[in-house]
Design a protein around this motif. Structure first.
Motif, PDB file in Angstrom:
ATOM      1  N   ALA A   1       0.636  -1.172  -0.036  1.00  0.00           N
ATOM      2  CA  ALA A   1      -0.003  -0.078   0.051  1.00  0.00           C
ATOM      3  C   ALA A   1       1.101   1.367   0.082  1.00  0.00           C
ATOM      4  N   LYS A   2       1.981   1.148   0.507  1.00  0.00           N
ATOM      5  CA  LYS A   2       2.758   2.128   0.521  1.00  0.00           C
ATOM      6  C   LYS A   2       3.236   2.861  -0.741  1.00  0.00           C
ATOM      7  N   ASN A   3       3.193   1.821  -2.007  1.00  0.00           N
ATOM      8  CA  ASN A   3       3.203   2.281  -3.344  1.00  0.00           C
ATOM      9  C   ASN A   3       2.583   3.140  -3.957  1.00  0.00           C
ATOM     10  N   GLY A   4       1.375   3.449  -3.358  1.00  0.00           N
ATOM     11  CA  GLY A   4       0.515   4.223  -3.728  1.00  0.00           C
ATOM     12  C   GLY A   4      -0.439   3.973  -5.016  1.00  0.00           C
ATOM     13  N   ASP A   5      -0.239   2.933  -5.685  1.00  0.00           N
ATOM     14  CA  ASP A   5      -0.933   2.611  -6.912  1.00  0.00           C
ATOM     15  C   ASP A   5      -1.985   1.340  -6.847  1.00  0.00           C
ATOM     16  N   GLY A   6      -1.909   0.945  -5.676  1.00  0.00           N
ATOM     17  CA  GLY A   6      -2.940  -0.120  -5.268  1.00  0.00           C
ATOM     18  C   GLY A   6      -4.358   0.229  -5.306  1.00  0.00           C
ATOM     19  N   VAL A   7      -5.254  -0.313  -6.102  1.00  0.00           N
ATOM     20  CA  VAL A   7      -6.698  -0.254  -6.032  1.00  0.00           C
ATOM     21  C   VAL A   7      -7.346  -1.109  -5.256  1.00  0.00           C
ATOM     22  N   LEU A   8      -6.797  -2.375  -5.136  1.00  0.00           N
ATOM     23  CA  LEU A   8      -7.507  -3.299  -4.530  1.00  0.00           C
ATOM     24  C   LEU A   8      -6.129  -4.269  -3.845  1.00  0.00           C
ATOM     25  N   PHE A   9      -6.575  -4.741  -2.610  1.00  0.00           N
ATOM     26  CA  PHE A   9      -5.790  -5.392  -1.643  1.00  0.00           C
ATOM     27  C   PHE A   9      -6.244  -6.921  -1.362  1.00  0.00           C
ATOM     28  N   THR A  10      -6.042  -7.909  -1.989  1.00  0.00           N
ATOM     29  CA  THR A  10      -6.877  -9.087  -1.938  1.00  0.00           C
ATOM     30  C   THR A  10      -6.159 -10.164  -0.940  1.00  0.00           C
TER      31      THR A  10
ATOM     32  N   GLY B   1     -17.944 -22.595  -0.084  1.00  0.00           N
ATOM     33  CA  GLY B   1     -17.612 -22.475  -1.406  1.00  0.00           C
ATOM     34  C   GLY B   1     -16.764 -21.292  -1.971  1.00  0.00           C
ATOM     35  N   ARG B   2     -16.642 -21.105  -3.258  1.00  0.00           N
ATOM     36  CA  ARG B   2     -15.797 -20.133  -3.858  1.00  0.00           C
ATOM     37  C   ARG B   2     -16.622 -18.697  -3.613  1.00  0.00           C
ATOM     38  N   THR B   3     -16.007 -18.079  -2.757  1.00  0.00           N
ATOM     39  CA  THR B   3     -16.490 -16.772  -2.159  1.00  0.00           C
ATOM     40  C   THR B   3     -15.836 -15.560  -2.531  1.00  0.00           C
ATOM     41  N   HIS B   4     -16.380 -14.406  -2.853  1.00  0.00           N
ATOM     42  CA  HIS B   4     -15.551 -13.230  -2.885  1.00  0.00           C
ATOM     43  C   HIS B   4     -16.342 -12.243  -2.178  1.00  0.00           C
ATOM     44  N   LEU B   5     -15.937 -11.589  -0.982  1.00  0.00           N
ATOM     45  CA  LEU B   5     -16.634 -10.615  -0.371  1.00  0.00           C
ATOM     46  C   LEU B   5     -15.568  -9.229  -0.161  1.00  0.00           C
ATOM     47  N   ASP B   6     -16.288  -7.972  -0.453  1.00  0.00           N
ATOM     48  CA  ASP B   6     -15.476  -6.839  -0.234  1.00  0.00           C
ATOM     49  C   ASP B   6     -15.315  -6.771   1.484  1.00  0.00           C
ATOM     50  N   PHE B   7     -14.656  -5.684   1.852  1.00  0.00           N
ATOM     51  CA  PHE B   7     -14.448  -5.618   3.435  1.00  0.00           C
ATOM     52  C   PHE B   7     -15.746  -5.414   4.055  1.00  0.00           C
TER      53      PHE B   7
ATOM     54  N   ASP C   1     -17.665  -9.786  12.933  1.00  0.00           N
ATOM     55  CA  ASP C   1     -16.582 -10.213  13.764  1.00  0.00           C
ATOM     56  C   ASP C   1     -15.307 -10.423  12.722  1.00  0.00           C
ATOM     57  N   ALA C   2     -15.486 -10.551  11.538  1.00  0.00           N
ATOM     58  CA  ALA C   2     -14.320 -10.728  10.494  1.00  0.00           C
ATOM     59  C   ALA C   2     -13.929  -9.182  10.360  1.00  0.00           C
ATOM     60  N   GLN C   3     -14.558  -8.378  10.198  1.00  0.00           N
ATOM     61  CA  GLN C   3     -13.993  -6.831   9.980  1.00  0.00           C
ATOM     62  C   GLN C   3     -13.201  -6.503  11.195  1.00  0.00           C
TER      63      GLN C   3
ATOM     64  N   ILE D   1      -2.615   0.672   4.820  1.00  0.00           N
ATOM     65  CA  ILE D   1      -3.805  -0.217   4.044  1.00  0.00           C
ATOM     66  C   ILE D   1      -5.116   0.481   4.297  1.00  0.00           C
ATOM     67  N   ASP D   2      -5.708   0.849   3.426  1.00  0.00           N
ATOM     68  CA  ASP D   2      -7.080   0.984   3.613  1.00  0.00           C
ATOM     69  C   ASP D   2      -7.992   0.111   3.459  1.00  0.00           C
ATOM     70  N   VAL D   3      -8.520  -0.279   4.580  1.00  0.00           N
ATOM     71  CA  VAL D   3      -9.502  -1.682   4.770  1.00  0.00           C
ATOM     72  C   VAL D   3     -10.538  -1.621   3.617  1.00  0.00           C
ATOM     73  N   HIS D   4     -11.233  -0.482   3.400  1.00  0.00           N
ATOM     74  CA  HIS D   4     -12.014  -0.338   2.233  1.00  0.00           C
ATOM     75  C   HIS D   4     -11.566  -0.507   0.664  1.00  0.00           C
ATOM     76  N   LYS D   5     -10.220  -0.886   0.567  1.00  0.00           N
ATOM     77  CA  LYS D   5      -9.857  -1.281  -0.736  1.00  0.00           C
ATOM     78  C   LYS D   5      -9.528  -2.570  -0.622  1.00  0.00           C
TER      79      LYS D   5
END
Length: 336
Positions: A91-100, A120-126, A132-134, A149-153
């Protein structure tokens, strides 16, 4: 790290090999899910396990952490913590739009109350994660001082991936590939398994490159699929205009030359560009323009009629595939 000659079936040797396998397969899934916006992918990048560069040069950074036994939750929080540390550095690089964060654990937060979210196969934004996970993520970030790091990314992905049976292990990767092939209107028996093996091999080889600037472009990734489509589709159209025995003899004798040209990026681009300009039918184009391509058979010793037939075979084989090629390129957002 595994050597470049390792086969798919030899990936069961150790937990570290299993981890590499998961990392490569995760890169493939992430690349396919972002194929329209993606420009290139790097496995074992300078900053993360997986780095996908998008068309605007921004990046998706991903950490892929596997457990060998899906019911072993002993170290899932340690893996999450390690992933957050590395993602924070990226995230320090400043070019990240998503951190997975990608894992194969059905209980990535070691919390029985949140397990139902990760079936199963799951994809959830923060923001879609259970409270509890947040709270667990934010607690780790706060306690470790991960302030960049911005958790909303962030997002979390679960890919079921386990067992020695490779068909079972790769079933979700295969499902993702099938979804992509469906989107680009490719429906050929067995091509999904062939292209998966090619993509996994190429991504693994990319991971072994010590120079982290070496990545796989989207064009380079998609091209083997086009090659497979060209090679697998029956060339029934051009055979209508020729004697079967004559064509079969030419195809057998000059198989290498035919394959080299019908699978050549430069050749297909050349033909498709001129074909598009001509606004002719396939048959008309071949009849009117075949002489312009005699250079591709200049190196062989054959009479002029054989050369003519050979050029026409190559042109027909390329042109009858144009709908597949166009569909694949459109589906992957490749402009040319």
């Amino acid at each position: 790290m595994r050597n470049g000659g390792e086969t798919m079936s030899s990936r069961n040797a150790s937990p570290s090999a299993f981890g590499w396998d998961f990392q490569v397969s995760s890169a493939l899934l992430l690349m396919l899910e972002n194929i329209k916006e993606a420009k290139r992918v790097r496995v074992e990048g300078a900053d993360e396990d997986i780095e996908i560069t998008l068309q605007d040069q921004s990046k998706i950074y991903a950490q892929a952490k596997a457990v060998v036994k899906p019911d072993d939750y002993t170290h899932v929080i340690d893996k999450l913590t390690d992933a957050l540390e590395t993602l924070n550095l990226a995230a320090k690089n400043g070019d990240g739009v998503l951190f997975t964060y990608v894992t194969n654990s059905p209980n990535p937060f070691n919390n029985q109350r949140t397990m139902s979210f990760f079936t199963g196969r799951t994809h959830l934004d923060f923001d879609e994660l259970p409270d509890d996970a947040q709270n667990k993520i934010e607690g780790i970030i706060l306690s470790k001082g991960y302030s960049d790091i911005d958790v909303h990314k962030m997002d979390v992905r679960i890919i079921p991936f386990y067992g020695k049976d490779l068909k079972n292990r790769y079933k979700e990767i295969q499902a993702c590939i099938n979804e992509f092939l469906s989107e680009v209107n490719v429906d050929m028996q067995g091509i999904n398994t062939e292209i998966m093996e090619i993509w996994q091999r190429d991504l693994f080889q990319n991971a072994t490159q010590t120079d982290t600037t070496i990545s796989i472009s989207k064009e380079k990734m998609i091209w083997p699929l086009i090659v497979l489509v060209v090679g697998r589709t029956a060339a029934a159209e051009y055979k209508k205009d020729y004697d079967d025995d004559e064509i079969e003899e030419i195809e057998n004798k000059y198989k290498l030359l035919i394959n080299q040209n019908t699978m050549s990026y430069e050749m297909i681009s050349r033909v498709m560009t001129e074909y598009k300009k001509s606004k002719q039918t396939t048959k008309q184009f071949v009849a009117d323009h075949w002489k312009e391509y005699l250079d591709i058979v200049s190196s062989i010793e054959a009479d002029e009629s054989i050369k003519e037939s050979l050029v026409k075979i190559i042109l027909y084989r390329i042109l009858v595939q144009r709908q597949y090629i166009r569909g694949i390129k459109r589906g992957a957002n490749l402009c040319n």
